[in-house]
Each structure stands twice: as C-alpha cells, then as structure tokens.
Motif scaffolding. Structure first.
Motif, PDB file in Angstrom:
ATOM      1  N   LEU A  58      -0.781 -57.110  19.674  1.00  0.00           N
ATOM      2  CA  LEU A  58       0.663 -57.327  19.551  1.00  0.00           C
ATOM      3  C   LEU A  58       1.083 -57.476  18.090  1.00  0.00           C
ATOM      4  CD1 LEU A  58       1.180 -59.798  22.549  1.00  0.00           C
ATOM      5  CD2 LEU A  58       1.942 -57.414  22.424  1.00  0.00           C
ATOM      6  N   VAL A  59       0.198 -58.036  17.279  1.00  0.00           N
ATOM      7  CA  VAL A  59       0.503 -58.186  15.845  1.00  0.00           C
ATOM      8  C   VAL A  59       0.414 -56.848  15.126  1.00  0.00           C
ATOM      9  CG1 VAL A  59      -0.310 -59.201  13.676  1.00  0.00           C
ATOM     10  CG2 VAL A  59      -0.185 -60.609  15.737  1.00  0.00           C
ATOM     11  N   SER A  60      -0.689 -56.135  15.302  1.00  0.00           N
ATOM     12  CA  SER A  60      -0.927 -54.906  14.534  1.00  0.00           C
ATOM     13  C   SER A  60      -0.076 -53.738  15.017  1.00  0.00           C
ATOM     14  CB  SER A  60      -2.410 -54.531  14.596  1.00  0.00           C
ATOM     15  OG  SER A  60      -2.815 -54.271  15.934  1.00  0.00           O
ATOM     16  N   LYS A  61       0.121 -53.635  16.333  1.00  0.00           N
ATOM     17  CA  LYS A  61       0.842 -52.492  16.891  1.00  0.00           C
ATOM     18  C   LYS A  61       2.351 -52.696  16.867  1.00  0.00           C
ATOM     19  CE  LYS A  61       1.088 -48.660  19.525  1.00  0.00           C
ATOM     20  NZ  LYS A  61       0.629 -47.335  19.076  1.00  0.00           N
ATOM     21  N   TYR A  62       2.804 -53.943  17.104  1.00  0.00           N
ATOM     22  CA  TYR A  62       4.232 -54.171  17.273  1.00  0.00           C
ATOM     23  C   TYR A  62       4.834 -55.169  16.285  1.00  0.00           C
ATOM     24  CZ  TYR A  62       3.007 -51.886  21.653  1.00  0.00           C
ATOM     25  OH  TYR A  62       2.526 -50.989  22.590  1.00  0.00           O
ATOM     26  N   GLY A  63       4.011 -55.750  15.446  1.00  0.00           N
ATOM     27  CA  GLY A  63       4.534 -56.634  14.411  1.00  0.00           C
ATOM     28  C   GLY A  63       4.899 -58.024  14.867  1.00  0.00           C
ATOM     29  N   ALA A  64       4.302 -58.512  15.942  1.00  0.00           N
ATOM     30  CA  ALA A  64       4.576 -59.881  16.393  1.00  0.00           C
ATOM     31  C   ALA A  64       4.155 -60.878  15.329  1.00  0.00           C
ATOM     32  CB  ALA A  64       3.840 -60.162  17.699  1.00  0.00           C
ATOM     33  N   ASP A  65       4.984 -61.914  15.107  1.00  0.00           N
ATOM     34  CA  ASP A  65       4.624 -62.959  14.136  1.00  0.00           C
ATOM     35  C   ASP A  65       4.570 -64.347  14.760  1.00  0.00           C
ATOM     36  OD1 ASP A  65       7.284 -63.605  14.544  1.00  0.00           O
ATOM     37  OD2 ASP A  65       7.922 -63.216  12.486  1.00  0.00           O
TER      38      ASP A  65
END
Length: 487
Positions: free
Chosen positions: A228-235
């Motif tokens: 979710l972080v790498s593919k969609y930029g979740a922080d």
C-alpha cells in the motif's frame, strides 16, 4: 458472473477501502468472473448492477452490510433489483445479517444469508446454485427452502487471514480511498485479524463470529502495508481489528517489522492486556508510529463492568491513561453508559470516572454512548431480560425509531429515565466542547477555542443542564464526532 456490492455507508470524502468485499473478491480472483460495485464511490450503484445483469450471465449478487445507514442502502438497492430483475439471486452477508439472520430472510428480496466469515461459504453457495452440492451442506448459511421456510445450517469454524489470499487491490481505484485524516494525508485501512475471544454482553461481535480471534502473521501484515505504501503512496493506516494487541510477543515482532515503514496509525486495544505490557514494548509501539489507541473502557463502575462480562477493571483503564501519556500516545476511551441493572448509579459513577481520566491524561479522547445491547447467541434479547424485542425485518430496522437505536442517538431504553438520558447527553456535549476532538482535521483553530471558552465554566462547576449555548455552537461549527464516523 458474481457481483459484490458494498452499499453506501458514508460520505464519499470519508470512504475507506471496503475490506469485507475485498476479502470475498480475493477468493473469487482467478476462479470466477466478478465485479465490485461500491456505493460509496458509485452514485448510481443499482444502475451499474442492472447493467451487468443485462450484459452478462449473473449468478448471484452478494451484498455486505453493517447496521445503520448501510443496511438501509442495502435494503433499498436489493428491493429494487428484485423488482426489476426478479430472477437474480441475492445473498446478504456481514455484521447485520450475521446477527439478525431471520429478520434479514424475512425480506422478500433476500434469498440467502452468510453468517460470520464468508469466504468459503460464498464459494460453496456458488457451487450449490450450479447444482454441484446441496444448500443444507453449507456451513454458515441460512436460507429459504422451497416452501419458504427458514433453514439455518451449523456455524462455520473460523480461519485466520493467512488461510486466504491477499485482497485484489488492483480491482479498485485504491487512490480514491486513501483519504486525509488526523494520522496522515493518505490513510489506508487494514484488518490484521478476525474475531474476538472476549464475551462482552452488549457486543455483537462474538454473536457474529464466535469467541475466537485469528491473527494474521506479522510478516504478511507488513508485506501488505509495504504494498500500500509503495504502490499507492499510503502514509498512515487505521487497523480495524477488535484487539490489535492480543499478545505481547506478536505485538513486539509486528512493531519491529513496521518501524521502517514510518507510518502513523490508529488501532484498538484492551486495557487489561496492555496494562501488563512492559515499558520496552510500549516504547516500541510508539516508535513504530502508533498515534492513537481506542480502548473500550465502557464504565466507571467495576460492578457494571462485571455485569457486562467485560473482563476489565476501572483501575486498568486508569493505568492506561497514565501509560499512554507517559509514552505520548493519545488514548480514545469509549463508554456505554446506563447499565440496565442500575442506570442511574452507573451514570453517576461513570461521569465522575471520566473526569478522573481527564485529570490523569487531558489528551484522552472521550466517546460517550448510551448502553445499547445486541442479541447474543442463543438469545434474541442481549442481556436485558427481554426488555427489548428487536425488529423482524430490515424495513422495520430502517424506521427512525430503530435507526436512532442503532446509531445510539436515542435508544428509547425502557430502563433509562428521561432525566438520566438527558444527563448523559448534556455531559457528552460539555466534555466534548471542553476538549474538542483532535481528529477533525477540517475544523479551524478558532472553532476549538470558541467551544473551549464556552464550556470551561460548565465543566469546572459541573453544571451540565441546559447547555443551549453549546448546542447552538455545535450546530454552527459542526465539529466531527468520532463515534458517528466509526459506525
């Protein structure tokens, strides 16, 4: 084709990934042709569903719903689909039909109910619709037989998240679900376990899932978060587990793996479990990005907690108020006030207890709700000695009386005196004004200043009656209420 429908549950700006539907989609991926329709993004979900029905061979429409507004949306959509395409089979699953299966089946537009964990039940139901097995062989299924009678099969044993494949995130526009929150600009959601091993008498979780909790392995949780972080930029992330910190060894391992992700996050925990955690573990939890923990404190009365079968003590709640302050984590304490055994005493003692928590940790977020029971396994009445008879159909649940009950706006509890209810409501608005929630990121700074100023004298003098000026201020400011958006 299988259609998975997630009825609208909130405003589009508040929508989050439909985890329940994604879990079902995961077991269909690569096996069945399917489409996901999310009413939180699709303004005309029924039209979308009808379009697929008219262009493809649709075997089943699966509807997942929670009590409240989502149940109403599910009812309206299902009724319209049945009216316009009467040959299509409709199955309901999720929290609402799992707790109220007979009420759900009383609706003419519902053919099947999947109770509890639905992945394997859905696959077997599809096979049964195609004549490959009998409906009475499917665990966790309730249905209408050829005579219209309700049949309820045995419960399905629950499996852990690791038993099933990942959610097929690529089937949804994930970026549209990563919304700003107090925790970050792009907040994701995740379920790292299922079920709850505790037996709180007012809660419906064990009525729906039984008294077990199956936890996802720390490695899988972190792999999904990395994606979710790498593919969609979740922080940031909100964990929807009933008990995120069930075991200290599991928590430590997960925290160590999560630390490099630099996420800020929210979760739920229990005061009895976490009050026993070491200082080292608490520091690790904070270091891994934990910003806020929700605790079901429920009451300021130990006798009431015993009545609820909550399994915690007021002293453990106070310990966690101190420890969260020590480690810089915001605690969110929820109370269900007005225990049926002695609502006046419970209310008095709980309001005093909340004031004590605020003295220990002023940053504590306080959620106040009326005691609202749900049916338990083997009983239609929760723990209120038959004082409440629940509705027989979704349509009755959709009436104002029962919507207010579901949303805890006005439970109309027969054991609750009007003056006691008024005291609870007035206290809620005073304490919520004296310490406005930090979670409303849209509220301007001046609005919090106004509320604090108007309420300071009332809180100091313990004058809760007729808070007209605060009611007016809240109408004008419309500060977010966490308990409303968490339903």
């Amino acid at each position: 084709m299988i259609i998975l429908f997630h009825p609208r549950a909130t405003k589009p700006r508040n929508c989050r990934l439909p985890l329940a539907i994604l879990a079902l989609a995961a077991v269909l991926e690569g096996r069945e042709e399917y489409e996901i329709i999310d009413g939180n993004l699709d303004d005309k979900p029924v039209d979308s569903i009808l379009s697929f029905i008219d262009s493809r061979k649709v075997d089943l429409v699966g509807v997942s719903c929670m009590p409240g507004p989502q149940m109403v949306a599910a009812m309206e959509a299902s009724r319209e689909i049945r009216r316009l395409r009467p040959h299509i089979k409709i199955v309901w699953g999720g929290y609402f039909p799992s707790i109220y299966p007979d009420s759900t089946l009383n609706a003419k537009y519902v053919d099947f109910v999947v109770r509890g964990q639905g992945e394997e039940t859905l696959l077997e139901l599809i096979d049964a619709l195609r004549g490959k097995r009998s409906f009475d062989s499917i665990l966790g299924l309730s249905y209408k037989d050829t005579f219209g009678l309700h049949r309820t099969n045995a419960e399905r044993p629950m499996k852990g998240p690791d038993s099933f494949p990942w959610s097929p995130f690529h089937r949804l526009p994930v970026e549209q679900y990563l919304r700003p929150s107090f925790f970050g600009k792009r907040t994701a959601v995740h379920h790292a376990s299922i079920g709850c091993p505790f037996n709180c008498s007012f809660c419906g979780v064990h009525a729906a899932y039984g008294r077990e909790e199956r936890m996802e392995s720390p490695e899988r949780t972190v792999d999904i978060l990395k994606h979710l972080v790498s593919k969609y930029g979740a922080d940031s992330v909100q964990f929807y587990d009933m008990n995120f910190f069930l075991r200290e060894d599991h928590a430590r391992k997960l925290m160590d793996l999560m630390m490099p992700l630099n996420l800020r996050w929210w979760c739920e925990g229990r005061v009895d479990i976490m009050s026993r955690y070491s200082d080292e573990t608490m520091a690790t939890i904070k270091g891994a990005g934990c910003a806020m923990i929700f605790f079901g404190a429920e009451s300021g009365s130990d006798w009431a907690l015993k009545e609820m079968q909550k399994g915690i003590t007021t002293e453990q709640t106070l310990i966690m108020a101190r420890r969260t302050r020590q480690f810089g984590i915001i605690p969110e304490f929820s109370f269900v006030v007005g225990n049926p055994k002695d609502p006046e005493r419970d209310t008095r003692e709980t309001l005093r207890f909340i004031r004590k928590i605020k003295r220990i940790n002023p940053d504590s977020e306080i959620i106040v709700q009326h005691y609202t029971p749900t049916p338990q396994r083997g009983s239609m009445y929760g723990d209120v000695d038959g004082q409440i008879s629940f509705p027989d159909t979704p349509a009755e649940w959709a009436t104002k009386k029962w919507m207010d009950f579901t949303l805890r706006i006005d439970t109309s509890a027969p054991w609750m005196k009007r003056k006691t209810k008024k005291l609870i409501d007035n206290f809620e608005i005073v304490v919520g004004s004296r310490w406005p929630t930090v979670q409303d990121i849209r509220a301007p700074r001046w609005s919090r200043t106004v509320l604090k100023t108007l309420s300071a004298w009332r809180y100091a003098l313990r004058i809760y009656s007729f808070p007209i000026e605060l009611q007016w201020a809240h109408q004008f400011i419309q500060l977010r209420k966490p308990k409303r958006e968490s339903l």
